[in-house]
Design a protein around this motif. Structure first.
Motif, PDB file in Angstrom:
ATOM      1  N   MET A 144       0.848  -1.220   0.000  1.00  0.00           N
ATOM      2  CA  MET A 144       0.000   0.000   0.000  1.00  0.00           C
ATOM      3  C   MET A 144       0.868   1.248   0.000  1.00  0.00           C
ATOM      4  O   MET A 144       0.625   2.201  -0.740  1.00  0.00           O
ATOM      5  N   ARG A 145       1.889   1.244   0.840  1.00  0.00           N
ATOM      6  CA  ARG A 145       2.763   2.424   0.935  1.00  0.00           C
ATOM      7  C   ARG A 145       3.505   2.642  -0.383  1.00  0.00           C
ATOM      8  O   ARG A 145       3.668   3.771  -0.836  1.00  0.00           O
ATOM      9  N   GLN A 146       3.923   1.538  -1.010  1.00  0.00           N
ATOM     10  CA  GLN A 146       4.636   1.624  -2.284  1.00  0.00           C
ATOM     11  C   GLN A 146       3.747   2.224  -3.382  1.00  0.00           C
ATOM     12  O   GLN A 146       4.162   3.066  -4.152  1.00  0.00           O
ATOM     13  N   ARG A 147       2.479   1.756  -3.430  1.00  0.00           N
ATOM     14  CA  ARG A 147       1.586   2.214  -4.502  1.00  0.00           C
ATOM     15  C   ARG A 147       0.986   3.578  -4.240  1.00  0.00           C
ATOM     16  O   ARG A 147       0.751   4.352  -5.162  1.00  0.00           O
ATOM     17  N   LEU A 148       0.680   3.870  -2.963  1.00  0.00           N
ATOM     18  CA  LEU A 148      -0.095   5.075  -2.661  1.00  0.00           C
ATOM     19  C   LEU A 148       0.713   6.128  -1.904  1.00  0.00           C
ATOM     20  O   LEU A 148       0.221   7.232  -1.648  1.00  0.00           O
ATOM     21  N   GLY A 149       1.929   5.773  -1.507  1.00  0.00           N
ATOM     22  CA  GLY A 149       2.824   6.763  -0.910  1.00  0.00           C
ATOM     23  C   GLY A 149       2.639   7.012   0.569  1.00  0.00           C
ATOM     24  O   GLY A 149       3.373   7.793   1.167  1.00  0.00           O
ATOM     25  N   ARG A 150       1.647   6.408   1.188  1.00  0.00           N
ATOM     26  CA  ARG A 150       1.426   6.636   2.624  1.00  0.00           C
ATOM     27  C   ARG A 150       0.510   5.555   3.172  1.00  0.00           C
ATOM     28  O   ARG A 150      -0.118   4.821   2.400  1.00  0.00           O
ATOM     29  N   LEU A 151       0.419   5.495   4.503  1.00  0.00           N
ATOM     30  CA  LEU A 151      -0.535   4.586   5.147  1.00  0.00           C
ATOM     31  C   LEU A 151      -1.502   5.382   6.025  1.00  0.00           C
ATOM     32  O   LEU A 151      -2.679   5.057   6.129  1.00  0.00           O
ATOM     33  N   ASP A 152      -0.963   6.434   6.628  1.00  0.00           N
ATOM     34  CA  ASP A 152      -1.777   7.295   7.485  1.00  0.00           C
ATOM     35  C   ASP A 152      -2.996   7.816   6.730  1.00  0.00           C
ATOM     36  O   ASP A 152      -2.850   8.376   5.645  1.00  0.00           O
ATOM     37  N   GLY A 153      -4.167   7.602   7.275  1.00  0.00           N
ATOM     38  CA  GLY A 153      -5.373   8.163   6.675  1.00  0.00           C
ATOM     39  C   GLY A 153      -5.946   7.392   5.497  1.00  0.00           C
ATOM     40  O   GLY A 153      -6.965   7.784   4.941  1.00  0.00           O
ATOM     41  N   LEU A 154      -5.313   6.295   5.104  1.00  0.00           N
ATOM     42  CA  LEU A 154      -5.874   5.519   3.984  1.00  0.00           C
ATOM     43  C   LEU A 154      -7.191   4.872   4.392  1.00  0.00           C
ATOM     44  O   LEU A 154      -7.361   4.437   5.531  1.00  0.00           O
ATOM     45  N   GLN A 155      -8.102   4.769   3.419  1.00  0.00           N
ATOM     46  CA  GLN A 155      -9.373   4.062   3.639  1.00  0.00           C
ATOM     47  C   GLN A 155      -9.253   2.690   2.986  1.00  0.00           C
ATOM     48  O   GLN A 155      -9.109   2.598   1.764  1.00  0.00           O
ATOM     49  N   VAL A 156      -9.292   1.651   3.797  1.00  0.00           N
ATOM     50  CA  VAL A 156      -9.075   0.295   3.293  1.00  0.00           C
ATOM     51  C   VAL A 156     -10.330  -0.547   3.531  1.00  0.00           C
ATOM     52  O   VAL A 156     -10.816  -0.622   4.668  1.00  0.00           O
ATOM     53  N   ALA A 157     -10.848  -1.167   2.454  1.00  0.00           N
ATOM     54  CA  ALA A 157     -11.966  -2.108   2.632  1.00  0.00           C
ATOM     55  C   ALA A 157     -11.407  -3.528   2.545  1.00  0.00           C
ATOM     56  O   ALA A 157     -10.625  -3.837   1.642  1.00  0.00           O
ATOM     57  N   ILE A 158     -11.774  -4.367   3.496  1.00  0.00           N
ATOM     58  CA  ILE A 158     -11.378  -5.781   3.463  1.00  0.00           C
ATOM     59  C   ILE A 158     -12.667  -6.563   3.261  1.00  0.00           C
ATOM     60  O   ILE A 158     -13.591  -6.475   4.075  1.00  0.00           O
ATOM     61  N   VAL A 159     -12.738  -7.302   2.142  1.00  0.00           N
ATOM     62  CA  VAL A 159     -14.031  -7.799   1.671  1.00  0.00           C
ATOM     63  C   VAL A 159     -14.066  -9.321   1.578  1.00  0.00           C
ATOM     64  O   VAL A 159     -13.221  -9.929   0.911  1.00  0.00           O
ATOM     65  N   GLY A 160     -15.059  -9.934   2.212  1.00  0.00           N
ATOM     66  CA  GLY A 160     -15.282 -11.364   2.000  1.00  0.00           C
ATOM     67  C   GLY A 160     -15.325 -12.157   3.293  1.00  0.00           C
ATOM     68  O   GLY A 160     -15.936 -11.731   4.269  1.00  0.00           O
ATOM     69  N   ASP A 161     -14.640 -13.298   3.275  1.00  0.00           N
ATOM     70  CA  ASP A 161     -14.725 -14.247   4.388  1.00  0.00           C
ATOM     71  C   ASP A 161     -13.846 -13.819   5.562  1.00  0.00           C
ATOM     72  O   ASP A 161     -12.806 -14.418   5.840  1.00  0.00           O
ATOM     73  N   VAL A 162     -14.274 -12.770   6.240  1.00  0.00           N
ATOM     74  CA  VAL A 162     -13.506 -12.248   7.374  1.00  0.00           C
ATOM     75  C   VAL A 162     -13.485 -13.280   8.503  1.00  0.00           C
ATOM     76  O   VAL A 162     -12.484 -13.446   9.199  1.00  0.00           O
ATOM     77  N   LEU A 163     -14.565 -14.009   8.633  1.00  0.00           N
ATOM     78  CA  LEU A 163     -14.695 -14.975   9.725  1.00  0.00           C
ATOM     79  C   LEU A 163     -13.516 -15.947   9.799  1.00  0.00           C
ATOM     80  O   LEU A 163     -12.983 -16.213  10.867  1.00  0.00           O
ATOM     81  N   HIS A 164     -13.107 -16.476   8.632  1.00  0.00           N
ATOM     82  CA  HIS A 164     -12.053 -17.489   8.633  1.00  0.00           C
ATOM     83  C   HIS A 164     -10.687 -16.920   8.289  1.00  0.00           C
ATOM     84  O   HIS A 164      -9.743 -17.682   8.075  1.00  0.00           O
ATOM     85  N   SER A 165     -10.575 -15.591   8.202  1.00  0.00           N
ATOM     86  CA  SER A 165      -9.351 -15.019   7.628  1.00  0.00           C
ATOM     87  C   SER A 165      -8.366 -14.480   8.655  1.00  0.00           C
ATOM     88  O   SER A 165      -8.583 -13.445   9.276  1.00  0.00           O
ATOM     89  N   ARG A 166      -7.239 -15.170   8.773  1.00  0.00           N
ATOM     90  CA  ARG A 166      -6.142 -14.651   9.607  1.00  0.00           C
ATOM     91  C   ARG A 166      -5.508 -13.423   8.956  1.00  0.00           C
ATOM     92  O   ARG A 166      -4.943 -12.583   9.623  1.00  0.00           O
ATOM     93  N   VAL A 167      -5.635 -13.346   7.621  1.00  0.00           N
ATOM     94  CA  VAL A 167      -5.099 -12.183   6.908  1.00  0.00           C
ATOM     95  C   VAL A 167      -5.877 -10.924   7.334  1.00  0.00           C
ATOM     96  O   VAL A 167      -5.286  -9.872   7.611  1.00  0.00           O
ATOM     97  N   ALA A 168      -7.195 -11.045   7.412  1.00  0.00           N
ATOM     98  CA  ALA A 168      -8.026  -9.890   7.795  1.00  0.00           C
ATOM     99  C   ALA A 168      -7.691  -9.436   9.213  1.00  0.00           C
ATOM    100  O   ALA A 168      -7.484  -8.249   9.469  1.00  0.00           O
ATOM    101  N   ARG A 169      -7.600 -10.385  10.120  1.00  0.00           N
ATOM    102  CA  ARG A 169      -7.356 -10.040  11.525  1.00  0.00           C
ATOM    103  C   ARG A 169      -6.011  -9.307  11.682  1.00  0.00           C
ATOM    104  O   ARG A 169      -5.923  -8.276  12.332  1.00  0.00           O
ATOM    105  N   SER A 170      -4.970  -9.869  11.050  1.00  0.00           N
ATOM    106  CA  SER A 170      -3.648  -9.230  11.176  1.00  0.00           C
ATOM    107  C   SER A 170      -3.632  -7.867  10.500  1.00  0.00           C
ATOM    108  O   SER A 170      -3.022  -6.921  10.996  1.00  0.00           O
ATOM    109  N   ASN A 171      -4.314  -7.754   9.364  1.00  0.00           N
ATOM    110  CA  ASN A 171      -4.360  -6.462   8.678  1.00  0.00           C
ATOM    111  C   ASN A 171      -5.086  -5.404   9.509  1.00  0.00           C
ATOM    112  O   ASN A 171      -4.649  -4.253   9.565  1.00  0.00           O
ATOM    113  N   VAL A 172      -6.182  -5.789  10.118  1.00  0.00           N
ATOM    114  CA  VAL A 172      -6.931  -4.819  10.928  1.00  0.00           C
ATOM    115  C   VAL A 172      -6.036  -4.285  12.054  1.00  0.00           C
ATOM    116  O   VAL A 172      -5.953  -3.070  12.288  1.00  0.00           O
ATOM    117  N   LEU A 173      -5.332  -5.190  12.718  1.00  0.00           N
ATOM    118  CA  LEU A 173      -4.481  -4.759  13.837  1.00  0.00           C
ATOM    119  C   LEU A 173      -3.344  -3.860  13.361  1.00  0.00           C
ATOM    120  O   LEU A 173      -3.088  -2.797  13.928  1.00  0.00           O
TER     121      LEU A 173
END
Ligand code: NCD
Length: 316
Positions: A144-173
């Motif tokens: 994200m930082r490489q493509r958009l130049g920053r992380l602060d203030g970015l709006q990120v949607a994580i879409v789909g099977d959040v229930l079973h996703s360790r990727v979603a949990r780690s990303n949220v944190l």
């Protein structure tokens, strides 16, 4: 820096930025004719994979090799684990062989945490059950930082099977630590109990969220972890939560599409989206190597700790 990397939530903002900045340096190595640094010469990294993996296992292997570590790939199939050997006995065997770093993927949430109490080396969680996958979150943040130049203030949607996703949990944190805002988008059946306590918004309506996003991260529906019906049909799921070209067109022009892989083309993501210029999917894989090099370097680069770990007392 920490001794183990078990959860994205263990990383302070400074730790996380140190990993991302170090990964930028590591990425430069990939452009050299000889893609190798001597940094971890003489260290042993064990890849301990009890669950299937393509990207993550090979990425850790390439990362460790580029740092000149000795790499042992241990997969549960074909080992004594299939004869019933426990995680603890496997860990003690690796410990006896002097593993400096243990990269572990396991179907049980919390397995890397248990392992960290039994071994002297650094434990890196490469995905535990539905719990966490911290290096994936780091490589996603890097991308994200490489493509958009920053992380602060970015709006990120994580879409789909959040229930079973360790990727979603780690990303949220991690994204919360780094100042981005996350909206989880899923049918109510694919959201975990207690999601209100996560540092994220929740929406059931993808079309309402897309126009406001800088990043849209699609997740695979993890059928191997489902023993029930969570949605009526694949068609219905795709219609409401799949990302196709029409939906991509309502995203802001600069917004990017991410996916941790493996993708199910035609279900959560259409091929024309996955292969479009807005997709970062191939970059994510390349960045995974740099980020894992950074993590291995930061955790294993120093001298080995001398304190005996708890729970390892051997009877005389
Ligand atoms: C994910 C995983 O295994 O957690 N993949 C990955 O590591 N890149 C997500 C998935 O399996 O859908």
């Amino acid at each position: 820096m920490l001794r183990h990397l078990l959860s994205a939530g263990d990383l302070s903002r400074d730790d996380a930025l140190l990993v991302l900045d170090t990964a930028e340096q590591m990425a430069l190595v990939a452009d050299r004719p000889i893609k190798k640094l001597p940094t971890l010469r003489g260290k042993t990294v064990v890849n301990l994979f009890f669950e299937d993996s393509t990207r993550t296992r090979t990425s850790f292997e390439v990362a460790a090799k580029r740092l000149s570590a000795d790499v042992i790939n241990f997969s549960a199939k074909g080992s004594s684990v299939s004869k019933g050997e426990s995680l603890k006995d496997t860990a003690l065997t690796l410990e006896a062989m002097g593993a400096d770093g243990i990269v572990v993927r396991h179907a049980a949430s919390g397995a890397p945490h248990r392992l960290s109490a039994w071994v002297r080396g650094s434990v890196i969680n490469a995905g535990d059950g539905t719990h966490e996958h911290p290096t994936q979150a780091l490589l996603d943040a890097f991308t994200m930082r490489q493509r958009l130049g920053r992380l602060d203030g970015l709006q990120v949607a994580i879409v789909g099977d959040v229930l079973h996703s360790r990727v979603a949990r780690s990303n949220v944190l991690l994204l919360a630590t780094l100042g981005a805002s996350v909206t989880l988008v899923a049918p109510p059946t694919l959201l975990p109990v207690g999601v209100e306590a996560w540092p994220a918004e929740v929406s059931y309506d993808l079309d309402a969220v897309l126009p406001k996003c800088d990043v849209v991260m699609m997740l695979r529906v993890q059928r191997e972890r489902m023993n029930d019906a969570f949605f009526p049909t694949v068609r219905e799921y795709s219609r409401r939560y799949g990302l196709d070209a029409d939906r991509m067109a309502v995203m802001p022009e600069h917004a990017v599409v991410m996916h941790p892989g493996p993708m199910v083309r035609g279900m959560e993501i259409a091929s024309e989206v996955a292969d479009s210029l807005r997709s970062t999917i191939v970059d994510q894989v390349a960045n995974g190597v740099s980020v894992r090099m950074a993590v291995l370097y930061l955790l294993l680069g120093g001298p080995r700790p001398v304190d005996p770990p708890s729970g390892l007392e051997v009877a005389a």
